[in-house]
Scaffold this motif. Sequence first.
Motif, PDB file in Angstrom:
ATOM      1  N   LEU A  14      29.658  44.296 -10.466  1.00 57.45           N
ATOM      2  CA  LEU A  14      29.824  43.922  -9.091  1.00 57.45           C
ATOM      3  C   LEU A  14      30.739  43.117  -8.953  1.00 57.45           C
ATOM      4  N   LYS A  16      33.266  40.108  -7.067  1.00 55.14           N
ATOM      5  CA  LYS A  16      32.504  39.293  -6.401  1.00 55.14           C
ATOM      6  C   LYS A  16      33.157  39.728  -5.208  1.00 55.14           C
ATOM      7  N   PHE A  19      31.079  40.770  -2.117  1.00 54.02           N
ATOM      8  CA  PHE A  19      30.196  39.560  -1.365  1.00 54.02           C
ATOM      9  C   PHE A  19      31.234  39.073  -0.058  1.00 54.02           C
ATOM     10  N   GLU A  38      20.208  44.045 -12.493  1.00 52.06           N
ATOM     11  CA  GLU A  38      20.709  43.211 -12.529  1.00 52.06           C
ATOM     12  C   GLU A  38      21.647  43.214 -10.646  1.00 52.06           C
ATOM     13  N   VAL A  39      23.063  44.688 -10.453  1.00 49.00           N
ATOM     14  CA  VAL A  39      23.474  44.862  -9.889  1.00 49.00           C
ATOM     15  C   VAL A  39      22.189  44.704  -8.467  1.00 49.00           C
ATOM     16  N   GLN A  41      19.440  43.857  -7.495  1.00 49.09           N
ATOM     17  CA  GLN A  41      18.431  42.469  -7.495  1.00 49.09           C
ATOM     18  C   GLN A  41      19.956  41.382  -7.034  1.00 49.09           C
ATOM     19  N   LYS A  42      21.180  41.513  -7.603  1.00 45.95           N
ATOM     20  CA  LYS A  42      22.224  40.525  -7.221  1.00 45.95           C
ATOM     21  C   LYS A  42      22.942  40.887  -5.597  1.00 45.95           C
ATOM     22  N   GLU A  45      19.750  40.028  -3.138  1.00 48.41           N
ATOM     23  CA  GLU A  45      19.400  38.919  -3.299  1.00 48.41           C
ATOM     24  C   GLU A  45      20.358  38.261  -1.803  1.00 48.41           C
ATOM     25  N   PHE A  46      21.123  38.827  -1.764  1.00 50.67           N
ATOM     26  CA  PHE A  46      22.425  38.316  -0.657  1.00 50.67           C
ATOM     27  C   PHE A  46      22.223  38.732   0.463  1.00 50.67           C
TER      28      PHE A  46
END
Length: 190
Positions: A14, A16, A19, A38-39, A41-42, A45-46
């Motif tokens: 992912l 940066k 974002f 994890e990707v 989830q990130k 969360e964003f």
Amino acid sequence: MTRIGLLSDTHGLLDKRVFEHFKDVDEIWHAGDIGSIEVLQKLREFKPTRAVFGNMDSGDVRYSLSEFYRFRVENVNVLMTHIGGYPGHYNPWLIPWFRKSLEAKKALLINDKSPITNDQPPITNNETIDLFVCGHSHILKVQYDPVFKFMTMNPGAAGKQGWQPCQTLLRFTINGAKLDNLEVIELEKL
């Protein structure tokens, strides 16, 4: 108006810069081959994130998502899957859904003789497809399908695994029944 950030084929990476480019979107859509939980989830969360699993996803990712995702944003009915193809070259298992969508659209036009505008109330027939989203090929392609009467979008690949020359994303808006402000984002090699 709903602002969408669309990506696919991160394969566990992912970047940066995603974002930065998606900071003003309302939703993120991921068209599969996420690569790790994890990707996912990130992203969640964003921003609110809609996603499907891809053929390279396993374990937690497959358990958390489905292969096909039908949903509606404003007046646009969306079908998202990872391996889909493009106009004239779709995966065969999708054709019955596309035919059903076309028949539903024809029925709506027969029942409603007034011209279609953005001011009309939302179409409630969720058999229709207005936007088909897929990934898998690592080839960015946005194309209207004149046979099945919907837009197709493949954002290419946001990860670095594969042969694509650069990482790509799409950003666009949905305004009523209209897809608008489409932007192709190419991430330069670092």
